[in-house]
Scaffold this motif. Structure first.
Motif, PDB file in Angstrom:
ATOM      1  N   GLY A  65     -22.355  79.026   3.484  1.00 56.18           N
ATOM      2  CA  GLY A  65     -23.389  79.154   2.462  1.00 56.18           C
ATOM      3  C   GLY A  65     -24.362  77.999   2.347  1.00 56.18           C
ATOM      4  N   ILE A 124     -18.600  84.306  -5.805  1.00 55.76           N
ATOM      5  CA  ILE A 124     -19.922  83.751  -6.084  1.00 55.76           C
ATOM      6  C   ILE A 124     -20.302  83.959  -7.553  1.00 55.76           C
ATOM      7  CG2 ILE A 124     -22.399  84.083  -5.627  1.00 55.76           C
ATOM      8  CD1 ILE A 124     -21.569  84.550  -2.658  1.00 55.76           C
ATOM      9  N   ARG A 141     -24.269  75.777  -3.721  1.00 66.14           N
ATOM     10  CA  ARG A 141     -23.337  76.426  -2.804  1.00 66.14           C
ATOM     11  C   ARG A 141     -22.212  75.478  -2.380  1.00 66.14           C
ATOM     12  NH1 ARG A 141     -27.140  80.292   1.046  1.00 66.14           N
ATOM     13  NH2 ARG A 141     -28.103  81.409  -0.695  1.00 66.14           N
ATOM     14  N   GLU A 148     -17.201  82.385   4.654  1.00 64.23           N
ATOM     15  CA  GLU A 148     -18.542  82.715   4.151  1.00 64.23           C
ATOM     16  C   GLU A 148     -19.051  81.636   3.198  1.00 64.23           C
ATOM     17  OE1 GLU A 148     -19.883  87.102   3.778  1.00 64.23           O
ATOM     18  OE2 GLU A 148     -17.918  86.970   2.806  1.00 64.23           O
TER      19      GLU A 148
END
Length: 137
Positions: free
Chosen positions: A45, A18, A58, A41
């Motif tokens: 997002g 990220i 994202r 994950e």
């Protein structure tokens, strides 16, 4: 030529992926790896926010990661390593389920692959000393 002090290869925690653009190359291993759990994950997002601009950011991050990485699968070796990771958490009085589960699955993938785990959240993994080499960035 790569800095001799840099690890040759390491597994990036989702927090590193990220924040990848804010990190300098010297803080990371020469060869970057991610687990399939991190990709999961990242895939979740865009759905975890109602803000359209954040959803777009994202989604962009997910697509960049999909293009850049061939994720390590969460395989039977990682599943076995998860048992050791889980035991280390419980032995140190920490909860191993709930929101911690994904962090621990990523740590298990690093353990199974014999790779150091690079994270921006070293406190999340402090209980795993001796099981996984955790590198704070």
């Amino acid at each position: 030529m790569a800095d001799a002090r840099r690890a040759r290869r390491g597994l990036l925690d989702t927090s590193v992926v990220i924040g990848l653009e804010q990190l300098e190359a010297g803080q990371l291993p020469v060869e970057l790896a991610v687990s399939a759990v991190t990709m999961a994950e990242l895939a979740a997002g865009p759905h975890a926010t109602g803000d359209a601009d954040e959803q777009a950011r994202r989604q962009d991050r997910l697509q960049r990661a999909e293009a850049a990485f061939d994720p390590l699968p969460f395989d039977v070796e990682a599943a076995r390593a998860y048992g050791r990771i889980y035991a280390a958490e419980v032995a140190r009085g920490r909860k191993a389920g709930g929101t911690r589960a994904l962090d621990l699955l990523i740590a298990a993938a690093a353990c199974a692959a014999g790779l150091p785990l690079y994270t921006r959240n070293p406190e999340d993994f402090r209980s795993l000393q001796g099981v996984v080499d955790v590198v704070a960035v």
